[in-house]
Design a protein around this motif. Structure first.
Motif, PDB file in Angstrom:
ATOM      1  N   PRO A   1      48.593  60.354  35.248  1.00  0.00           N
ATOM      2  CA  PRO A   1      49.585  60.672  36.043  1.00  0.00           C
ATOM      3  C   PRO A   1      49.772  59.993  37.438  1.00  0.00           C
ATOM      4  N   ILE A   2      48.052  60.291  37.887  1.00  0.00           N
ATOM      5  CA  ILE A   2      47.915  60.109  39.460  1.00  0.00           C
ATOM      6  C   ILE A   2      47.748  58.441  39.657  1.00  0.00           C
ATOM      7  N   MET A   3      47.460  57.639  38.683  1.00  0.00           N
ATOM      8  CA  MET A   3      47.835  56.653  38.638  1.00  0.00           C
ATOM      9  C   MET A   3      49.650  56.059  38.378  1.00  0.00           C
ATOM     10  N   ALA A   4      50.312  56.551  38.134  1.00  0.00           N
ATOM     11  CA  ALA A   4      51.949  56.535  38.047  1.00  0.00           C
ATOM     12  C   ALA A   4      52.084  56.627  39.555  1.00  0.00           C
ATOM     13  N   GLY A   5      51.569  57.751  39.877  1.00  0.00           N
ATOM     14  CA  GLY A   5      52.102  58.644  41.321  1.00  0.00           C
ATOM     15  C   GLY A   5      52.096  57.735  42.492  1.00  0.00           C
ATOM     16  N   LEU A   6      50.303  57.158  42.515  1.00  0.00           N
ATOM     17  CA  LEU A   6      50.334  56.013  43.729  1.00  0.00           C
ATOM     18  C   LEU A   6      50.924  54.623  42.854  1.00  0.00           C
ATOM     19  N   ILE A   7      51.547  54.276  42.419  1.00  0.00           N
ATOM     20  CA  ILE A   7      52.098  52.890  41.711  1.00  0.00           C
ATOM     21  C   ILE A   7      53.525  53.343  42.506  1.00  0.00           C
ATOM     22  N   ALA A   8      53.946  54.193  42.400  1.00  0.00           N
ATOM     23  CA  ALA A   8      55.816  54.358  42.156  1.00  0.00           C
ATOM     24  C   ALA A   8      54.972  54.866  44.331  1.00  0.00           C
ATOM     25  N   LEU A   9      54.472  55.203  44.546  1.00  0.00           N
ATOM     26  CA  LEU A   9      54.348  56.076  46.233  1.00  0.00           C
ATOM     27  C   LEU A   9      53.790  54.579  47.080  1.00  0.00           C
ATOM     28  N   ALA A  10      53.473  53.400  46.049  1.00  0.00           N
ATOM     29  CA  ALA A  10      53.142  51.646  46.545  1.00  0.00           C
ATOM     30  C   ALA A  10      54.641  51.429  46.504  1.00  0.00           C
ATOM     31  N   GLY A  11      55.513  51.436  45.338  1.00  0.00           N
ATOM     32  CA  GLY A  11      56.727  50.906  45.057  1.00  0.00           C
ATOM     33  C   GLY A  11      57.486  51.017  46.627  1.00  0.00           C
ATOM     34  N   LEU A  12      57.687  52.451  46.868  1.00  0.00           N
ATOM     35  CA  LEU A  12      58.338  53.045  48.047  1.00  0.00           C
ATOM     36  C   LEU A  12      57.907  52.842  49.124  1.00  0.00           C
ATOM     37  N   VAL A  13      56.814  52.107  49.361  1.00  0.00           N
ATOM     38  CA  VAL A  13      56.168  51.423  50.701  1.00  0.00           C
ATOM     39  C   VAL A  13      56.470  50.065  50.973  1.00  0.00           C
ATOM     40  N   LEU A  14      56.325  49.187  50.012  1.00  0.00           N
ATOM     41  CA  LEU A  14      56.320  47.610  49.827  1.00  0.00           C
ATOM     42  C   LEU A  14      57.907  48.032  49.617  1.00  0.00           C
ATOM     43  N   ASP A  15      58.824  48.421  49.184  1.00  0.00           N
ATOM     44  CA  ASP A  15      60.173  47.822  48.371  1.00  0.00           C
ATOM     45  C   ASP A  15      60.832  48.802  49.694  1.00  0.00           C
ATOM     46  N   GLY A  16      60.581  50.516  50.006  1.00  0.00           N
ATOM     47  CA  GLY A  16      61.103  50.654  51.400  1.00  0.00           C
ATOM     48  C   GLY A  16      61.388  49.466  52.545  1.00  0.00           C
TER      49      GLY A  16
ATOM     50  N   VAL B   1      78.838  42.233  56.369  1.00  0.00           N
ATOM     51  CA  VAL B   1      77.956  41.834  55.663  1.00  0.00           C
ATOM     52  C   VAL B   1      76.841  41.970  54.774  1.00  0.00           C
ATOM     53  N   THR B   2      76.489  41.578  53.084  1.00  0.00           N
ATOM     54  CA  THR B   2      75.941  42.700  52.213  1.00  0.00           C
ATOM     55  C   THR B   2      75.045  41.557  52.352  1.00  0.00           C
ATOM     56  N   VAL B   3      73.679  42.258  52.224  1.00  0.00           N
ATOM     57  CA  VAL B   3      72.567  41.109  51.800  1.00  0.00           C
ATOM     58  C   VAL B   3      72.189  42.351  50.288  1.00  0.00           C
ATOM     59  N   HIS B   4      70.902  41.284  49.805  1.00  0.00           N
ATOM     60  CA  HIS B   4      70.451  41.664  47.983  1.00  0.00           C
ATOM     61  C   HIS B   4      69.261  41.364  47.939  1.00  0.00           C
ATOM     62  N   GLN B   5      68.444  42.800  48.058  1.00  0.00           N
ATOM     63  CA  GLN B   5      67.197  42.719  48.224  1.00  0.00           C
ATOM     64  C   GLN B   5      66.603  42.743  46.980  1.00  0.00           C
ATOM     65  N   ALA B   6      65.595  41.821  46.476  1.00  0.00           N
ATOM     66  CA  ALA B   6      64.739  42.139  45.242  1.00  0.00           C
ATOM     67  C   ALA B   6      64.240  43.138  45.159  1.00  0.00           C
ATOM     68  N   THR B   7      63.172  43.513  44.215  1.00  0.00           N
ATOM     69  CA  THR B   7      61.791  44.498  44.626  1.00  0.00           C
ATOM     70  C   THR B   7      61.013  44.424  43.691  1.00  0.00           C
ATOM     71  N   GLN B   8      60.096  44.746  44.038  1.00  0.00           N
ATOM     72  CA  GLN B   8      58.768  43.906  43.799  1.00  0.00           C
ATOM     73  C   GLN B   8      57.887  45.018  42.966  1.00  0.00           C
ATOM     74  N   ILE B   9      57.920  46.113  43.863  1.00  0.00           N
ATOM     75  CA  ILE B   9      57.491  47.171  42.025  1.00  0.00           C
ATOM     76  C   ILE B   9      58.307  47.948  41.679  1.00  0.00           C
ATOM     77  N   LEU B  10      59.483  48.639  42.486  1.00  0.00           N
ATOM     78  CA  LEU B  10      60.358  49.536  41.850  1.00  0.00           C
ATOM     79  C   LEU B  10      61.193  49.124  40.370  1.00  0.00           C
ATOM     80  N   SER B  11      60.995  47.637  40.556  1.00  0.00           N
ATOM     81  CA  SER B  11      61.602  47.049  39.271  1.00  0.00           C
ATOM     82  C   SER B  11      61.223  47.498  38.143  1.00  0.00           C
ATOM     83  N   LEU B  12      59.378  47.520  38.285  1.00  0.00           N
ATOM     84  CA  LEU B  12      58.901  48.499  36.962  1.00  0.00           C
ATOM     85  C   LEU B  12      59.725  49.186  36.921  1.00  0.00           C
ATOM     86  N   VAL B  13      60.340  50.365  37.366  1.00  0.00           N
ATOM     87  CA  VAL B  13      60.845  51.624  36.260  1.00  0.00           C
ATOM     88  C   VAL B  13      62.653  51.083  36.728  1.00  0.00           C
TER      89      VAL B  13
END
Length: 131
Positions: free
Chosen positions: A6-21, A94-106
């Protein structure tokens, strides 16, 4: 030891929010920049004779050159958008689409950002001697 998963899943989710955010914020800024550039280019492209009415309500722009100028910027940046011209005012969305890097895993594979900018073509003088 079961708490590691659970801690690793939380850290990956947090990294996704930081990077993709951060990427989402950059995409929104990019959309804003493009909307402003396209609106300014379109306002500059409005034919001058049509902008020389005595009052702003007398302005009769020909939108084709202005729309083409804005579209050229949007096409160069490979984004979608709309151009609306009303009198001497140009509004570009203007509409811009940005692909996610980590959040695509969820299952979040794409973030969309939209920005709108307005530019007004100046007519007459805004200062100086009127004689």
């Amino acid at each position: 030891m079961f708490w590691v998963i659970p801690i690793m899943a939380g850290l990956i989710a947090l990294a996704g929010l930081v990077l993709d955010g951060g990427d989402a914020l950059a995409a929104h800024q990019h959309a804003t920049d493009l909307a402003q550039q396209a609106a300014r280019a379109a306002a500059d492209a409005l034919p001058q004779p049509g902008l020389r009415g005595a009052l702003p309500g007398d302005v009769t722009p020909q939108a084709s050159a202005a729309t083409l100028a804005a579209r050229r910027i949007l096409d160069t940046a490979d984004v979608t958008g709309t151009v609306d011209i009303a009198g001497d005012t140009v509004t570009v969305t203007v509409t811009v689409h940005q692909a996610t890097q980590i959040l695509s895993l969820v299952g979040i594979g794409d973030l969309t950002s939209t920005a709108t900018a307005t530019a007004t073509a100046l007519h007459g003088t805004t200062s100086g001697d009127q004689s």
